[in-house]
Motif scaffolding. Structure first.
Motif, PDB file in Angstrom:
ATOM      1  N   ASP A  38       0.832  -1.209   0.000  1.00 10.55           N
ATOM      2  CA  ASP A  38       0.000   0.000   0.000  1.00 10.55           C
ATOM      3  C   ASP A  38       0.866   1.258   0.000  1.00 10.55           C
ATOM      4  N   ILE A  39       1.945   1.202   0.752  1.00 11.77           N
ATOM      5  CA  ILE A  39       2.853   2.358   0.810  1.00 11.77           C
ATOM      6  C   ILE A  39       3.495   2.596  -0.550  1.00 11.77           C
ATOM      7  N   LEU A  40       3.888   1.507  -1.231  1.00 11.90           N
ATOM      8  CA  LEU A  40       4.468   1.638  -2.575  1.00 11.90           C
ATOM      9  C   LEU A  40       3.472   2.273  -3.545  1.00 11.90           C
ATOM     10  N   VAL A  41       2.218   1.855  -3.460  1.00 13.50           N
ATOM     11  CA  VAL A  41       1.175   2.441  -4.318  1.00 13.50           C
ATOM     12  C   VAL A  41       1.041   3.925  -4.024  1.00 13.50           C
ATOM     13  N   SER A  42       1.090   4.281  -2.745  1.00 20.48           N
ATOM     14  CA  SER A  42       0.985   5.681  -2.355  1.00 20.48           C
ATOM     15  C   SER A  42       2.155   6.507  -2.900  1.00 20.48           C
ATOM     16  N   VAL A  43       3.364   5.936  -2.807  1.00 15.32           N
ATOM     17  CA  VAL A  43       4.559   6.612  -3.321  1.00 15.32           C
ATOM     18  C   VAL A  43       4.435   6.853  -4.824  1.00 15.32           C
ATOM     19  N   LEU A  44       3.898   5.850  -5.535  1.00 14.85           N
ATOM     20  CA  LEU A  44       3.857   5.914  -6.998  1.00 14.85           C
ATOM     21  C   LEU A  44       2.705   6.762  -7.529  1.00 14.85           C
ATOM     22  N   ASP A  45       1.553   6.743  -6.837  1.00 13.58           N
ATOM     23  CA  ASP A  45       0.341   7.318  -7.432  1.00 13.58           C
ATOM     24  C   ASP A  45      -0.310   8.465  -6.657  1.00 13.58           C
ATOM     25  N   ARG A  46       0.030   8.653  -5.399  1.00  7.61           N
ATOM     26  CA  ARG A  46      -0.686   9.649  -4.602  1.00  7.61           C
ATOM     27  C   ARG A  46       0.221  10.813  -4.214  1.00  7.61           C
ATOM     28  N   GLU A  47      -0.411  11.989  -4.083  1.00  7.45           N
ATOM     29  CA  GLU A  47       0.326  13.182  -3.661  1.00  7.45           C
ATOM     30  C   GLU A  47       0.202  13.347  -2.151  1.00  7.45           C
ATOM     31  N   PRO A  48       1.258  13.779  -1.478  1.00  5.38           N
ATOM     32  CA  PRO A  48       1.176  13.992  -0.029  1.00  5.38           C
ATOM     33  C   PRO A  48       0.213  15.127   0.309  1.00  5.38           C
ATOM     34  N   ALA A  49      -0.343  15.084   1.509  1.00  6.96           N
ATOM     35  CA  ALA A  49      -1.265  16.134   1.953  1.00  6.96           C
ATOM     36  C   ALA A  49      -0.526  17.475   2.055  1.00  6.96           C
ATOM     37  N   PRO A  50      -1.233  18.597   1.843  1.00  8.05           N
ATOM     38  CA  PRO A  50      -0.586  19.914   1.931  1.00  8.05           C
ATOM     39  C   PRO A  50       0.008  20.167   3.314  1.00  8.05           C
ATOM     40  N   LEU A  51       1.059  20.959   3.344  1.00  9.99           N
ATOM     41  CA  LEU A  51       1.699  21.336   4.613  1.00  9.99           C
ATOM     42  C   LEU A  51       1.214  22.734   5.001  1.00  9.99           C
ATOM     43  N   LEU A  52       0.007  22.816   5.551  1.00  9.42           N
ATOM     44  CA  LEU A  52      -0.594  24.112   5.862  1.00  9.42           C
ATOM     45  C   LEU A  52       0.019  24.780   7.092  1.00  9.42           C
ATOM     46  N   GLN A  53       0.850  24.038   7.831  1.00 12.79           N
ATOM     47  CA  GLN A  53       1.415  24.602   9.058  1.00 12.79           C
ATOM     48  C   GLN A  53       2.712  25.368   8.832  1.00 12.79           C
ATOM     49  N   VAL A  54       3.137  25.513   7.595  1.00 16.96           N
ATOM     50  CA  VAL A  54       4.378  26.250   7.297  1.00 16.96           C
ATOM     51  C   VAL A  54       4.103  27.258   6.185  1.00 16.96           C
ATOM     52  N   PRO A  55       4.987  28.256   6.000  1.00 16.80           N
ATOM     53  CA  PRO A  55       4.831  29.187   4.880  1.00 16.80           C
ATOM     54  C   PRO A  55       4.805  28.440   3.552  1.00 16.80           C
ATOM     55  N   PRO A  56       4.078  28.948   2.553  1.00 15.03           N
ATOM     56  CA  PRO A  56       3.947  28.248   1.272  1.00 15.03           C
ATOM     57  C   PRO A  56       5.267  28.015   0.563  1.00 15.03           C
ATOM     58  N   GLU A  57       6.259  28.913   0.786  1.00  7.27           N
ATOM     59  CA  GLU A  57       7.557  28.724   0.150  1.00  7.27           C
ATOM     60  C   GLU A  57       8.261  27.474   0.668  1.00  7.27           C
ATOM     61  N   VAL A  58       8.078  27.186   1.973  1.00  7.47           N
ATOM     62  CA  VAL A  58       8.667  25.980   2.563  1.00  7.47           C
ATOM     63  C   VAL A  58       7.949  24.745   2.030  1.00  7.47           C
TER      64      VAL A  58
END
Length: 310
Positions: A38-58
């Motif tokens: 499942d993790i391999l499928v996630s690495v290959l096909d899914r985008e990580p969730a947004p990092l809303l807790q940091v500035p957009p440039e980071v």
């Protein structure tokens, strides 16, 4: 690349570093799954969730390192390191920047828009102004010509408006490199508003932070941070001058609006050479005058049609 059976290189290591950075920020891994498959499928096909807790440039830096296509990632560790140094300079330039998350920026932008629509900037038009020399906070002291040149250009631009009394360059440059309170300067010069700020140049990027202060009560009439390409310096100067006139509640005629956007050249290289010439000329030393004339000649060679102010 390993999951796909492709050749690995330094960009694979950059992906791994992106995973570590993501986990440090989000306190979770970017690609999750109940099993290794499942993790391999996630690495290959899914985008990580947004990092809303940091500035957009980071967030942008981390997500670029995690790009599925290695051609879209940082191509070398040096390139990524350069971007990290860029972010470090932004933090040093504006300490509050690193505390502002993407979610908070959206909230602040909405609040700012409401204020600008419903709250008058001042109780009446302000008719006198001092533009203090912008502080050069770039690592390279040779960029001083740029901060001085932008300051002088804004002064020259606003001085053309008959409704505003603008302090001359010679008057305000006495305060250059001095730790001073804008209100104290305003009272000393007898003006009702003072603009101050700082300039940071990073490669071909220009960051300018400005603040316009009401001398009567020390309140902020207006504040802004601009991040533009160096090639957009003419548009940026025009925008700052126009915004100041608006915030001072000055009503401009069509002719006066044209004065604020009048350019002496469209050639950025020639304009930068001219600013360098002004910078050295204003030193009033034998060497400074020699260098000033040298840069003026170069500016003319690049654009012989330009007509600069005396």
């Amino acid at each position: 690349e390993q999951a796909r059976g492709q050749k690995i290189d330094q960009r694979t290591d950059i992906f791994s570093l992106g995973v570590v950075l993501y986990e440090m920020i989000a306190v979770r891994i970017p690609f999750e799954g109940a099993t290794a498959s499942d993790i391999l499928v996630s690495v290959l096909d899914r985008e990580p969730a947004p990092l809303l807790q940091v500035p957009p440039e980071v967030e942008a830096l981390v997500l670029r390192a995690l790009a599925k296509d290695k051609e879209s990632r940082y191509q070398t560790a040096g390139e990524m390191s350069s971007e990290l140094r860029h972010l470090k300079k932004l933090i040093e330039f504006d300490p509050d920047w690193s505390k502002t998350t993407l979610a908070e920026r959206y909230s602040q932008a909405s609040h700012s828009n409401k204020l600008s629509r419903h709250t008058p900037a001042t109780s009446g038009a302000i008719d006198s102004l001092a533009i203090l020399p912008l502080t050069n906070v770039s690592a390279d002291p040779s960029m001083e010509y740029l901060s001085d040149g932008i300051t002088e250009s804004i002064i020259n631009s606003l001085s053309q408006l008959p409704q505003i009394r603008v302090m001359a360059r010679a008057t305000v440059f006495r305060y250059k490199n001095k730790d001073i309170d804008p209100q104290d300067v305003g009272r000393e010069l007898g003006v009702r508003a003072v603009m101050h700020g700082k300039v940071l140049q990073m490669a071909d990027m220009l960051v300018i932070r400005t603040e316009l202060v009401n001398i009567a009560d020390g309140s902020q009439i207006w504040g802004e941070q601009y991040k533009r390409r160096l090639s957009d310096i003419l548009e940026l100067q025009e925008e700052i001058s126009k915004t100041i006139s608006e915030r001072l509640r000055v009503k401009l005629t069509g002719e006066e609006e044209q004065l604020l956007t009048r350019r002496y050249t469209e050639n950025i290289e020639a304009y930068q050479l001219y600013l360098k010439g002004r910078y050295f000329w204003s030193k009033r030393t034998r060497e400074g005058l020699r260098k000033g004339v040298e840069y003026f000649k170069q500016a003319i060679d690049v654009d012989s049609t330009a007509r600069y102010p005396a």
